[in-house]
Design a protein around this motif. Structure first.
Motif, PDB file in Angstrom:
ATOM      1  N   LEU A  18       0.823  -1.206   0.000  1.00  0.00           N
ATOM      2  CA  LEU A  18       0.000   0.000   0.000  1.00  0.00           C
ATOM      3  C   LEU A  18       0.856   1.255   0.000  1.00  0.00           C
ATOM      4  O   LEU A  18       0.533   2.246  -0.670  1.00  0.00           O
ATOM      5  N   SER A  19       1.972   1.214   0.711  1.00  0.00           N
ATOM      6  CA  SER A  19       2.861   2.375   0.771  1.00  0.00           C
ATOM      7  C   SER A  19       3.411   2.721  -0.614  1.00  0.00           C
ATOM      8  O   SER A  19       3.494   3.897  -0.985  1.00  0.00           O
ATOM      9  N   SER A  20       3.766   1.690  -1.385  1.00  0.00           N
ATOM     10  CA  SER A  20       4.272   1.930  -2.743  1.00  0.00           C
ATOM     11  C   SER A  20       3.189   2.546  -3.621  1.00  0.00           C
ATOM     12  O   SER A  20       3.457   3.453  -4.417  1.00  0.00           O
ATOM     13  N   LEU A  21       1.951   2.035  -3.479  1.00  0.00           N
ATOM     14  CA  LEU A  21       0.835   2.569  -4.260  1.00  0.00           C
ATOM     15  C   LEU A  21       0.609   4.048  -3.938  1.00  0.00           C
ATOM     16  O   LEU A  21       0.503   4.888  -4.850  1.00  0.00           O
ATOM     17  N   LEU A  22       0.556   4.378  -2.648  1.00  0.00           N
ATOM     18  CA  LEU A  22       0.308   5.759  -2.242  1.00  0.00           C
ATOM     19  C   LEU A  22       1.464   6.667  -2.643  1.00  0.00           C
ATOM     20  O   LEU A  22       1.248   7.809  -3.073  1.00  0.00           O
ATOM     21  N   GLY A  23       2.687   6.158  -2.531  1.00  0.00           N
ATOM     22  CA  GLY A  23       3.856   6.952  -2.923  1.00  0.00           C
ATOM     23  C   GLY A  23       3.849   7.261  -4.416  1.00  0.00           C
ATOM     24  O   GLY A  23       4.125   8.394  -4.831  1.00  0.00           O
ATOM     25  N   ALA A  24       3.503   6.244  -5.212  1.00  0.00           N
ATOM     26  CA  ALA A  24       3.444   6.459  -6.662  1.00  0.00           C
ATOM     27  C   ALA A  24       2.328   7.433  -7.029  1.00  0.00           C
ATOM     28  O   ALA A  24       2.483   8.266  -7.929  1.00  0.00           O
ATOM     29  N   ALA A  25       1.196   7.340  -6.326  1.00  0.00           N
ATOM     30  CA  ALA A  25       0.076   8.254  -6.582  1.00  0.00           C
ATOM     31  C   ALA A  25       0.466   9.692  -6.261  1.00  0.00           C
ATOM     32  O   ALA A  25       0.155  10.619  -7.028  1.00  0.00           O
ATOM     33  N   ALA A  26       1.135   9.889  -5.131  1.00  0.00           N
ATOM     34  CA  ALA A  26       1.549  11.238  -4.738  1.00  0.00           C
ATOM     35  C   ALA A  26       2.524  11.825  -5.753  1.00  0.00           C
ATOM     36  O   ALA A  26       2.441  13.002  -6.136  1.00  0.00           O
ATOM     37  N   GLU A  27       3.465  10.981  -6.215  1.00  0.00           N
ATOM     38  CA  GLU A  27       4.468  11.459  -7.171  1.00  0.00           C
ATOM     39  C   GLU A  27       3.835  11.793  -8.529  1.00  0.00           C
ATOM     40  O   GLU A  27       4.109  12.836  -9.115  1.00  0.00           O
ATOM     41  N   LYS A  28       2.976  10.906  -9.018  1.00  0.00           N
ATOM     42  CA  LYS A  28       2.368  11.087 -10.341  1.00  0.00           C
ATOM     43  C   LYS A  28       1.383  12.263 -10.350  1.00  0.00           C
ATOM     44  O   LYS A  28       1.156  12.901 -11.373  1.00  0.00           O
ATOM     45  N   SER A  29       0.789  12.544  -9.182  1.00  0.00           N
ATOM     46  CA  SER A  29      -0.210  13.629  -9.109  1.00  0.00           C
ATOM     47  C   SER A  29       0.408  15.004  -9.323  1.00  0.00           C
ATOM     48  O   SER A  29      -0.299  15.961  -9.663  1.00  0.00           O
ATOM     49  N   GLY A  30       1.738  15.110  -9.081  1.00  0.00           N
ATOM     50  CA  GLY A  30       2.405  16.393  -9.197  1.00  0.00           C
ATOM     51  C   GLY A  30       2.264  17.267  -7.963  1.00  0.00           C
ATOM     52  O   GLY A  30       2.737  18.403  -7.932  1.00  0.00           O
ATOM     53  N   LYS A  31       1.611  16.731  -6.931  1.00  0.00           N
ATOM     54  CA  LYS A  31       1.375  17.523  -5.721  1.00  0.00           C
ATOM     55  C   LYS A  31       2.210  17.044  -4.541  1.00  0.00           C
ATOM     56  O   LYS A  31       2.140  17.617  -3.452  1.00  0.00           O
ATOM     57  N   GLY A  32       2.951  15.952  -4.719  1.00  0.00           N
ATOM     58  CA  GLY A  32       3.830  15.460  -3.675  1.00  0.00           C
ATOM     59  C   GLY A  32       3.094  14.991  -2.437  1.00  0.00           C
ATOM     60  O   GLY A  32       1.977  14.475  -2.508  1.00  0.00           O
ATOM     61  N   ALA A  33       3.722  15.202  -1.274  1.00  0.00           N
ATOM     62  CA  ALA A  33       3.166  14.717  -0.007  1.00  0.00           C
ATOM     63  C   ALA A  33       1.807  15.324   0.305  1.00  0.00           C
ATOM     64  O   ALA A  33       0.983  14.705   0.996  1.00  0.00           O
ATOM     65  N   ALA A  34       1.532  16.511  -0.208  1.00  0.00           N
ATOM     66  CA  ALA A  34       0.244  17.170   0.043  1.00  0.00           C
ATOM     67  C   ALA A  34      -0.929  16.343  -0.479  1.00  0.00           C
ATOM     68  O   ALA A  34      -2.050  16.453   0.018  1.00  0.00           O
ATOM     69  N   PHE A  35      -0.662  15.494  -1.472  1.00  0.00           N
ATOM     70  CA  PHE A  35      -1.717  14.656  -2.051  1.00  0.00           C
ATOM     71  C   PHE A  35      -2.269  13.661  -1.038  1.00  0.00           C
ATOM     72  O   PHE A  35      -3.435  13.263  -1.112  1.00  0.00           O
ATOM     73  N   LEU A  36      -1.427  13.266  -0.085  1.00  0.00           N
ATOM     74  CA  LEU A  36      -1.819  12.264   0.916  1.00  0.00           C
ATOM     75  C   LEU A  36      -2.188  12.885   2.253  1.00  0.00           C
ATOM     76  O   LEU A  36      -2.413  12.174   3.231  1.00  0.00           O
ATOM     77  N   GLU A  37      -2.258  14.181   2.300  1.00  0.00           N
ATOM     78  CA  GLU A  37      -2.572  14.873   3.548  1.00  0.00           C
ATOM     79  C   GLU A  37      -3.877  15.654   3.418  1.00  0.00           C
ATOM     80  O   GLU A  37      -4.282  16.028   2.314  1.00  0.00           O
ATOM     81  N   PRO A  38      -4.555  15.914   4.554  1.00  0.00           N
ATOM     82  CA  PRO A  38      -5.795  16.710   4.497  1.00  0.00           C
ATOM     83  C   PRO A  38      -5.527  18.122   4.009  1.00  0.00           C
ATOM     84  O   PRO A  38      -4.441  18.673   4.231  1.00  0.00           O
ATOM     85  N   GLY A  39      -6.490  18.688   3.310  1.00  0.00           N
ATOM     86  CA  GLY A  39      -6.427  20.115   3.007  1.00  0.00           C
ATOM     87  C   GLY A  39      -6.184  20.495   1.573  1.00  0.00           C
ATOM     88  O   GLY A  39      -6.233  21.679   1.237  1.00  0.00           O
TER      89      GLY A  39
END
Length: 545
Positions: free
Chosen positions: A226-247
């Protein structure tokens, strides 16, 4: 990479064109099968009880499956996946809200409503209050909430079928919305509650199966990490760590934070006031079966919403934001595009098959939900407004069912008209508006009627009309309707209400007006006896059916 070119709202995958006949064939098989089920069930519909409540012949498990099919709408499958793919954590909040809402329905409404009513929500409300004004108010509220919810399904259908068929432009999308409206009217007029319930059961199995398959393939691609999936999603989104955080969506400004609270209130409280969900409890023979059906529904729905992690974050990890938004600005086609990608891409047979299967499941989802919504609103018109208000109880069962079928056609026409103008809105968001209206108008009246002895007709009318008018009025003058590129009418701006969801204002107004209206008017005649009778009926079901 497959070449993409766009015209209007939809994307055309050039490499997928050679697989178009296969896609259309698989898709058509699903649709024809569900229509066949509807015709089969329609032949078994003999009277009003069959049409409105399926003859009360479904078991707790069957009804739980049907409730799941009714609840897991296009908003869940398409809208939430799109929201997560585009805004990450904030999109996943929809999943949490929809799931938690079931606890309110289970603890407060499911069993008492099933025991005290017969066919519609108004049956329970009108038992201890004055029939005609309460049934009129409840009927109007049911129709308004259902149309808001129908609007979301129409938008989902337009985006989905246009992607599947490679259609571009607004004109063809509008034609698709019209065709979906026609099919949904056929479902209701031919099959009634029996046909609708069987379609919802089949659709729930297909949806869980399709989602499970995509979840399996997504996690397999990321080595079950799951960590790899979420990490890849954050990177591909172009928004970085903010993609996985509230707000990311709801934490930018003070207004967006308040909007989030408003959304949360609507999601958690809205389910217990949704007419098409409430009438499902009348299809079981006993109160125990009603409880069982909700328990099954919670389990099935809970599993599904957990899998939206794979749908949404998988789309974010494997597709670019541009690919998703080019296909549909609100992200409503993220799940089918993910299926195509995980199956091998647009130019592969595997991708075409998965795209067809997942799109067909999503379309079956839309058809099942619109059938349930149309049935709820047309039943309320026929049973509450026509039979008990206009005809004052003198209409025969045959006349009542005929009125319901005519109402289904009229409500379908309204939903089609509105659906044509709402193509740019995210469907999970549209459903949240329906939840806000339901929580503002229906839930306060239901709870007061079931649990407050002093509650009277004036309180019920103030609560229903006050909550309904407030919520709809605020939506009309919100950024949803005008003032934004993604608004229903993007070319004009007459909005002054800053929030996109009115729940934080309209829900307290609905509850407050119920109290004020009750305390400023006289108690109902023979109120103590009627409340005592309702209390016994809500606990035992004696005399309700």
């Amino acid at each position: 990479m497959t070449a993409l070119h766009t015209t209007g709202v939809q994307v055309v995958a050039v490499g997928a064109s050679e697989h178009r006949p296969l896609i259309i064939t698989l898709f058509s098989v699903f649709v024809v099968a569900t229509l066949g089920i509807t015709v089969w069930a329609g032949r078994q519909t003999k009277d009003a009880t069959d049409f409105y409540a399926g003859g009360r012949s479904f078991s707790g498990f069957q009804n739980g499956l049907a409730i799941s099919g009714d609840y897991m709408s296009a908003a869940s499958f398409l809208g939430i996946a799109g929201s997560i793919a585009l805004v990450g954590y904030d999109g996943f909040l929809y999943s949490i809200g929809f799931l938690v809402a079931w606890l309110v329905a289970l603890l407060l409404v499911a069993e008492p409503l099933r025991n005290s009513g017969r066919f519609t929500m108004a049956d329970a409300l009108a038992f201890r209050l004055r029939q005609r004004p309460v049934r009129t108010a409840a009927g109007i509220s049911t129709i308004v909430v259902s149309i808001f919810y129908l609007l979301a399904q129409m938008v989902g259908a337009g985006a989905l079928v246009a992607l599947l068929l490679g259609i571009t432009g607004e004109g063809p999308r509008r034609l698709i919305v019209i065709l979906v409206g026609v099919v949904m009217v056929l479902y209701v007029t031919i099959g009634g509650m029996k046909g609708t319930t069987w379609v919802q059961m089949v659709k729930a199995v297909l949806l869980i199966g399709g989602t499970l398959l995509i979840t399996f393939l997504v996690f397999a691609k990321f080595n079950w990490n799951l960590s790899s999936l979420l990490g890849a999603a954050a990177e591909k989104s172009g928004k970085g760590a903010a993609f996985l955080e509230p707000g990311l969506k709801y934490g930018v400004t003070a207004t967006s934070k308040i909007d989030f609270i408003s959304l949360g209130l609507a999601l958690v409280l809205g389910t217990a006031g949704l007419p098409h969900i409430l009438i499902r409890f009348y299809t079981v023979p006993t109160a125990r079966a009603a409880r069982t059906s909700v328990n099954w529904a919670i389990g099935i729905i809970g599993c599904f919403y957990l899998m939206t992690i794979a749908l949404g974050f998988g789309a974010a990890a494997l597709l670019t934001p541009e690919t998703i938004t080019t296909s549909n600005a609100a992200g409503n086609t993220a799940a089918p595009l993910l299926a195509q990608e995980i199956g091998g891409g647009a130019d592969s047979t595997g991708g075409a098959i998965l795209l067809a299967v997942i799109s067909a499941v999503a379309f079956a989802t839309i058809l099942a939900v619109v059938a349930g919504l149309t049935l709820a609103s047309s039943s309320s018109f026929a049973h509450d407004l026509y039979a008990n208000v206009i005809r004052k109880g003198t209409a025969s069962e045959k006349e009542e069912v005929a009125a319901a079928k005519i109402a289904a056609v009229a409500i379908g026409a309204v939903a089609i008209l509105l659906g044509i103008f709402a193509g740019k809105l995210n469907i999970a968001f549209l459903v949240a508006l329906a939840f806000a209206v339901a929580a503002s108008a229906n839930l306060p009246t239901l709870l007061y009627s079931l649990f407050w002895k002093r509650f009277n007709t004036t309180g019920a009318l103030w609560s229903i009309y006050g909550g309904l008018i407030t919520s709809v009025f605020l939506v009309v003058f919100s950024p949803v309707v005008s003032g934004k590129e993604t608004a229903m009418f993007p070319g004009v701006d007459f909005h002054w209400f800053p929030l996109e969801n009115p729940g934080i204002i309209s829900i307290p107004v609905g509850f407050l007006l119920g109290v004020v209206g009750t305390l400023l008017s006289k108690p109902e005649e023979d109120a103590d006896r009627k409340y005592a009778e309702l209390e016994v009926r809500s606990l035992t079901g004696a005399g309700a059916h």
